[in-house]
Scaffold this motif. Structure first.
Motif, PDB file in Angstrom:
ATOM      1  N   GLY B 308      51.471 -13.159   0.486  1.00 45.24           N
ATOM      2  CA  GLY B 308      50.434 -14.427  -0.578  1.00 45.24           C
ATOM      3  C   GLY B 308      49.396 -14.079  -0.132  1.00 45.24           C
ATOM      4  N   ILE B 309      48.925 -14.034   0.695  1.00 45.26           N
ATOM      5  CA  ILE B 309      48.054 -14.396   1.199  1.00 45.26           C
ATOM      6  C   ILE B 309      47.217 -13.459   1.286  1.00 45.26           C
ATOM      7  N   LEU B 310      47.057 -11.793   0.998  1.00 46.50           N
ATOM      8  CA  LEU B 310      45.957 -10.986   1.013  1.00 46.50           C
ATOM      9  C   LEU B 310      46.355 -10.900  -0.620  1.00 46.50           C
ATOM     10  N   LEU B 311      46.671 -11.605  -1.530  1.00 50.92           N
ATOM     11  CA  LEU B 311      45.778 -11.705  -3.314  1.00 50.92           C
ATOM     12  C   LEU B 311      45.015 -12.739  -2.842  1.00 50.92           C
ATOM     13  N   VAL B 312      44.924 -13.613  -1.756  1.00 50.80           N
ATOM     14  CA  VAL B 312      43.723 -14.610  -2.120  1.00 50.80           C
ATOM     15  C   VAL B 312      42.634 -13.163  -2.160  1.00 50.80           C
ATOM     16  N   PRO B 313      41.928 -12.724  -1.016  1.00 45.66           N
ATOM     17  CA  PRO B 313      40.495 -12.183  -1.698  1.00 45.66           C
ATOM     18  C   PRO B 313      40.526 -11.925  -3.012  1.00 45.66           C
ATOM     19  N   ILE B 314      41.902 -11.517  -3.809  1.00 44.89           N
ATOM     20  CA  ILE B 314      41.361 -10.816  -5.128  1.00 44.89           C
ATOM     21  C   ILE B 314      41.624 -12.257  -6.497  1.00 44.89           C
ATOM     22  N   GLY B 315      41.827 -13.147  -5.635  1.00 44.19           N
ATOM     23  CA  GLY B 315      41.139 -14.256  -6.688  1.00 44.19           C
ATOM     24  C   GLY B 315      40.136 -15.102  -6.094  1.00 44.19           C
ATOM     25  N   VAL B 316      39.523 -14.970  -4.895  1.00 48.34           N
ATOM     26  CA  VAL B 316      38.401 -14.886  -4.353  1.00 48.34           C
ATOM     27  C   VAL B 316      37.176 -14.324  -5.074  1.00 48.34           C
ATOM     28  N   LEU B 317      37.799 -12.948  -5.324  1.00 53.31           N
ATOM     29  CA  LEU B 317      36.418 -11.915  -5.734  1.00 53.31           C
ATOM     30  C   LEU B 317      36.190 -12.434  -6.762  1.00 53.31           C
ATOM     31  N   VAL B 318      37.753 -12.312  -8.347  1.00 53.39           N
ATOM     32  CA  VAL B 318      37.381 -13.054  -9.232  1.00 53.39           C
ATOM     33  C   VAL B 318      36.428 -13.714  -9.295  1.00 53.39           C
ATOM     34  N   VAL B 319      36.471 -14.712  -8.716  1.00 53.73           N
ATOM     35  CA  VAL B 319      35.369 -16.113  -8.645  1.00 53.73           C
ATOM     36  C   VAL B 319      34.347 -16.175  -8.413  1.00 53.73           C
ATOM     37  N   VAL B 320      34.268 -15.501  -7.301  1.00 57.86           N
ATOM     38  CA  VAL B 320      32.517 -14.968  -7.365  1.00 57.86           C
ATOM     39  C   VAL B 320      31.801 -13.689  -8.772  1.00 57.86           C
ATOM     40  N   PHE B 321      32.924 -13.119  -9.189  1.00 53.77           N
ATOM     41  CA  PHE B 321      32.410 -12.253 -10.151  1.00 53.77           C
ATOM     42  C   PHE B 321      32.025 -13.375 -10.795  1.00 53.77           C
ATOM     43  N   LEU B 322      33.299 -14.067 -11.722  1.00 50.67           N
ATOM     44  CA  LEU B 322      32.574 -14.893 -12.383  1.00 50.67           C
ATOM     45  C   LEU B 322      31.204 -15.962 -12.628  1.00 50.67           C
ATOM     46  N   ARG B 323      31.485 -16.839 -11.340  1.00 54.45           N
ATOM     47  CA  ARG B 323      30.189 -17.166 -11.148  1.00 54.45           C
ATOM     48  C   ARG B 323      28.552 -17.016 -11.302  1.00 54.45           C
ATOM     49  N   ILE B 324      29.031 -15.782 -10.736  1.00 57.60           N
ATOM     50  CA  ILE B 324      27.694 -14.972 -10.397  1.00 57.60           C
ATOM     51  C   ILE B 324      27.152 -14.559 -11.722  1.00 57.60           C
ATOM     52  N   ILE B 325      28.190 -13.194 -11.917  1.00 58.75           N
ATOM     53  CA  ILE B 325      27.296 -12.266 -12.965  1.00 58.75           C
ATOM     54  C   ILE B 325      27.229 -12.839 -14.263  1.00 58.75           C
ATOM     55  N   ILE B 326      29.071 -13.822 -14.500  1.00 55.70           N
ATOM     56  CA  ILE B 326      28.642 -14.523 -16.212  1.00 55.70           C
ATOM     57  C   ILE B 326      28.496 -16.160 -15.829  1.00 55.70           C
ATOM     58  N   GLY B 327      28.217 -16.350 -14.889  1.00 52.56           N
ATOM     59  CA  GLY B 327      28.036 -17.922 -15.104  1.00 52.56           C
ATOM     60  C   GLY B 327      29.022 -19.183 -15.742  1.00 52.56           C
ATOM     61  N   ILE B 328      29.880 -19.011 -15.919  1.00 56.11           N
ATOM     62  CA  ILE B 328      30.874 -20.186 -16.077  1.00 56.11           C
ATOM     63  C   ILE B 328      30.670 -21.221 -14.777  1.00 56.11           C
ATOM     64  N   VAL B 446      38.836 -19.991 -15.151  1.00 53.33           N
ATOM     65  CA  VAL B 446      38.883 -18.928 -13.989  1.00 53.33           C
ATOM     66  C   VAL B 446      40.642 -19.209 -13.316  1.00 53.33           C
ATOM     67  N   ALA B 447      41.042 -19.663 -13.422  1.00 59.11           N
ATOM     68  CA  ALA B 447      41.967 -20.179 -12.529  1.00 59.11           C
ATOM     69  C   ALA B 447      43.317 -19.616 -13.441  1.00 59.11           C
ATOM     70  N   VAL B 448      42.904 -18.841 -14.741  1.00 56.51           N
ATOM     71  CA  VAL B 448      43.791 -18.549 -15.262  1.00 56.51           C
ATOM     72  C   VAL B 448      43.591 -16.801 -14.948  1.00 56.51           C
ATOM     73  N   VAL B 449      41.874 -16.726 -15.823  1.00 54.88           N
ATOM     74  CA  VAL B 449      42.095 -15.170 -15.370  1.00 54.88           C
ATOM     75  C   VAL B 449      42.166 -14.704 -13.280  1.00 54.88           C
ATOM     76  N   ALA B 450      41.771 -15.534 -12.374  1.00 56.29           N
ATOM     77  CA  ALA B 450      42.563 -15.541 -11.521  1.00 56.29           C
ATOM     78  C   ALA B 450      43.983 -14.674 -10.849  1.00 56.29           C
ATOM     79  N   PHE B 451      44.794 -16.015 -11.460  1.00 58.86           N
ATOM     80  CA  PHE B 451      46.156 -15.964 -11.160  1.00 58.86           C
ATOM     81  C   PHE B 451      46.623 -14.415 -12.294  1.00 58.86           C
ATOM     82  N   LEU B 452      45.825 -14.048 -13.483  1.00 63.73           N
ATOM     83  CA  LEU B 452      45.882 -12.912 -14.069  1.00 63.73           C
ATOM     84  C   LEU B 452      46.014 -11.254 -13.526  1.00 63.73           C
ATOM     85  N   ALA B 453      44.943 -11.710 -12.263  1.00 68.59           N
ATOM     86  CA  ALA B 453      44.562 -10.777 -11.118  1.00 68.59           C
ATOM     87  C   ALA B 453      45.431 -10.436 -10.430  1.00 68.59           C
TER      88      ALA B 453
END
Lengths: 335, 517
Positions: B308-328, B446-453
């Motif tokens: 479970g823990i190893l999945l967190v970085p993937i979720g974090v990456l999604v958040v970073v991407f959506l905030r910095i590149i997309i700007g949500i 963002v949570a849903v996208v992170a979840f899907l990833a």
């Protein structure tokens, strides 16, 4: 379908050509590069800002009192009873959050600019919220400032609706690079935040004249509530505002700041607050990007020393607005 | 101004090392890139806990062997200071630990890798167990006889009798309920079969489910008909050898025999691993030493946690991407990741509905709290208690309505929910409901996208099997942190500006053209 969707977005290259600054660029290339972290408390705490402003001889609104501890909240009525109008704000608030303005009172009910009455209980609760850190960055405990109201100058009558119009100047390394006036509207609920529907009027750095006005990112000509022609706006005491803004650089030590000034009928320009993370809407208001102007200042080199007067002179010469064809205003007259 | 060189060197190094580690895992250990052609390997760890009394201790644990459906690949035990032996006794094998002197709480581990294998040999013992005649007190004896007579009428042999008995005991008749008070299902079934002279005995098995921790054994009944046998699960009534059921103890001896200790307890942790067919088969026939720098060396309980823990970085990456590149815009930086983690526990739809219900109800209740003039800390605390109340209330309602899915809203992190409600409520007061919908919706999206990833089979496979990926994620996050370009939302925001600029310059050109004329 895809074409229609794409048409909503500008090409990043077009934005780059105009020199429009984006949030990421602001954060990385300007704020984190030119604003040392340790200086933030000076601008994030309005009490501190007041102190350094007074030391530097910059006028600020009168301080009626400070409430630091919860047990002092009950003394709120005592502090404000002799003041017809006042304003309560969190020392560490940002983006205009948590500011309550009272225009008149009779000891029982306190009238907000919108005409809505608040009771002393409402105000006390608001002060406790401030102390608990509800409005401060990161929720840190805070103190509440009670300030005298500004007698704002009649020159802006009709330009603003139920709120104090303020002048925001972006000061980069002590050079005023771009300026705008923020006028509240009915939509913005008396607040001067552009994303809430306030009107932003781009100002010519040289003359302080309006060059363009926007609301919700779209250009407008007349104030939506009062109907005044926004292009008639010209900020008096412009020279003084520029030099006061410029001197905020020495005062705070921060390289990239937004200064918020208001014009008081009796005391002239006053510094409301400094902002170490000024927003980007000023570019829409001016119809121009910040980057070319910032580059021009950066090109002067690290070691070139300028006095505040020289810096203002440089800015007025270099950043004077060009003719805005779509607006058909007069070219700016050098003063 | 700092030099950016070391930064890029670090990023490049992280990327290269990460990539090299992944390649090594793939080519040297033949871990496939995608979860595909593979054999399921179940790693099961038994943890024996007991209180030693300061005397010599002897602990003997039943251990499984190859059996229909599973082939034993590997076994090992961990127990510092203890002597260990694997002994064959009565046809079954046991792990025996011994020590001269021990006191205080003790933990012994036994780990076994079982490969899922439809061709496994070594069937269970066909030696027909002796039928034990036990005295059954009244009124249970009468009840048993009545149930037996009914079942006997509808059965042909021992196996069908067992099936009919289970049916009979399930349909809450008076007799069945009386017997349920007498004994638990498995011993009861055996006793009744013996009464009808059908040979049967008790086995203990493990229900396999990926990532489960602290699982107990389940009781099973093996019923004989001549040399044939069939296995029943008396708790569920299921018949036959189920794929996800591993026999742990099937020699009619106790699971744990302990001398010199008390309060003993055996719990099981299991984890599913996938191995390429060739590797798995090589191991089946020849057991090489499986040395490998990977999480597989950790105790299973930790491995399950790490999955479970190893999945967190993937979720974090999604958040970073959506905030910095997309700007949500989201409320709270990493709240979406925490919500996504909760979604993994609850499943998406249940999670979304649960979240909206809790936050919605919370906002309504919170609007009352705001009239009470409370201090902030007290108010947040009140909101937390309120959230617990709402969760409890909706769990009960959902349960009453028969929606067991609804119970899953208990997986939401309560403090996070309380803060969300508090922030949203303040946002509502200050900027109106529109902003609440905007930021709340942004966070949820963002949570849903992170979840899907995070929930994707491929991502789970890669994060757990290729630790090098974590370094690459780190490199990408660092690079994103250095991105000074425009966000997608800014392209939209400044669009009118660009349009005006373009029409202006066109107008300019026209004027120029006219001048030329």
């Amino acid at each position: 379908m895809i074409k229609r969707w794409l048409a909503q977005y500008a090409s990043p290259f077009a934005l780059g050509d105009m020199g429009i600054m984006g949030m990421n660029q602001r954060n990385i290339s300007y704020i984190s590069r030119y604003n040392p972290r340790r200086l933030y408390p000076l601008v994030d705490d309005k009490l501190e800002t007041k102190r350094i402003a007074l030391d530097a001889g910059v006028t600020v609104p009168d301080l009626i009192g400070v409430i630091e501890f919860q047990h002092q909240v009950s003394s709120l009525l005592d502090k404000i009873k002799d003041w017809p109008g006042f304003c309560i704000k969190p020392a560490k608030g940002s983006g205009g959050k948590g500011i309550v303005v009272i225009v008149s009172q009779d000891g029982q009910s306190f009238l907000k600019p919108s005409g809505k009455a608040e009771s002393i209980n409402d105000l006390e609760r608001h002060v406790s919220n401030i102390l608990a850190g509800l409005f401060s960055l990161g929720g840190k405990p805070d103190v509440a400032l009670i300030e005298a109201l500004i007698n704002f100058d009649d020159v802006f009558d009709g330009f603003s609706y139920e709120g104090v119009p303020d002048t925001r100047v972006i000061v980069f390394k002590g050079f005023p690079v771009m300026a705008m006036m923020r006028l509240s509207t009915e939509a913005s609920d008396g607040k001067a935040n552009l994303h809430q529907g306030a009107v932003g009027v781009g100002l010519d750095i040289n003359s302080g004249r309006a060059i363009r006005a926007v609301q919700h990112n779209l250009p407008i000509r007349y104030h939506p509530d009062t109907g005044r022609d926004l292009l008639e706006l010209k900020v008096p005491n412009w020279e003084l505002i520029l030099s006061l803004s410029s001197s905020c650089y020495e005062m705070s030590g921060l390289g990239y700041i937004g200064t918020d000034m208001v014009l008081d009928k009796f005391k002239g320009p006053m510094l409301l607050e400094l902002n170490a993370r000024p927003g980007l809407a000023i570019q829409t208001a001016n119809g121009a990007g910040l980057v070319p102007r910032l580059r021009k200042v950066e090109k002067l080199g690290r070691y070139a020393t300028f006095s505040p007067e020289e810096r203002v002179r440089f800015s007025r010469r270099e950043f004077a607005a060009e003719v805005q064809l779509s607006m058909k205003t007069e070219p700016p007259m050098p003063e | 101004m700092y030099s950016r060189k070391p930064f890029y060197i670090i990023v490049a190094a992280l990327f290269l090392i990460g990539f090299a580690l992944m390649l090594q895992r793939h080519f040297v250990y033949e871990v496939p890139w995608l979860p595909g052609e593979k054999r399921q390997i179940w790693s099961i760890e038994a943890k024996v806990e007991f209180e030693a009394k300061g005397k010599p201790v002897k602990a003997s644990l039943a251990i499984p062997g190859s059996q229909p459906g599973f082939t034993l690949m590997n076994e090992s035990a961990a127990s510092p200071g203890y002597g260990l032996a694997f002994v064959e006794a009565k046809g079954g094998s046991r792990a025996e630990w011994s020590i001269r002197n021990a006191s205080g709480p003790q933990e012994l581990y036994y780990k076994v890798d079982m490969m899922h294998d439809p061709f496994a040999k070594a069937p269970l013992s066909t030696e027909i167990p002796r039928i034990a005649q036990t005295e059954v007190p009244e009124p249970y004896a009468t009840a048993m006889d009545q149930v037996l007579t009914q079942a006997k009428e509808r059965s042909a042999d021992g196996l069908t009798l067992a099936r009919e008995l289970l049916k009979e005991l399930k349909n809450s008749s008076q007799n069945a309920e009386l017997l349920a008070q007498y004994q638990s299902p498995a011993p009861l079934l055996i006793e009744m079969l013996h009464r009808a002279a059908v040979p049967a005995r008790l086995l203990q098995g493990l229900q396999l489910e990926d990532g489960r921790r602290r699982q107990p054994l389940v009781n099973l009944v093996q019923v004989y008909e001549g040399k044939e046998y069939e296995i029943f699960n008396p708790d569920t009534g299921e018949q036959g050898n189920q794929e996800q059921l591993l026999m742990w103890e099937y020699h009619s001896s106790p699971v744990l025999d302990l001398v010199g200790g008390s309060n003993s307890r055996v719990t099981f942790t299991m984890i599913e691993q996938e191995q390429p067919v060739n590797v798995a088969l090589a191991k089946k026939f020849d057991q090489p030493h499986w040395i490998n720098v990977s999480l597989y060396n950790l105790p299973l309980e930790e491995q399950a946690l790490f999955k479970g823990i190893l999945l967190v970085p993937i979720g974090v990456l999604v958040v970073v991407f959506l905030r910095i590149i997309i700007g949500i815009k989201t409320s709270g930086t990493f709240m979406p990741v925490l919500i996504a983690m909760a979604f993994i526990q609850t499943s998406l739809i249940t999670g979304l509905v649960g979240f909206l219900i809790i936050v919605g109800t919370g906002l309504i209740l919170r609007s009352y709290l705001s009239h009470l003039n409370l201090l902030l800390v007290a108010r947040i605390s009140a909101v937390i208690i309120m959230v617990i109340g709402i969760i409890g209330f909706f769990s009960i309602i959902a349960y009453q309505l028969g929606l067991t899915e609804g119970m899953k809203i208990t997986f939401f992190p309560m403090i996070i929910l309380a803060w969300t409600i508090e922030r949203m409520s303040i946002l509502w007061e200050e900027e109106g409901p529109k902003e609440v919908v905007k930021q709340g919706g942004g966070s949820l999206m963002v949570a849903v996208v992170a979840f899907l990833a995070m929930n994707s089979e491929v991502v789970r496979h890669i994060t757990f099997n290729f630790l090098g990926l974590q370094l690459i994620v780190m490199a990408v996050v660092l690079l994103l942190g250095n991105y000074t370009g425009y966000r997608l939302t800014e392209l939209k925001r400044f669009k009118p500006l660009v349009d005006e600029y373009n029409t202006d310059s066109k107008a300019d050109n026209k004027i120029e053209d006219k001048k030329h004329d």
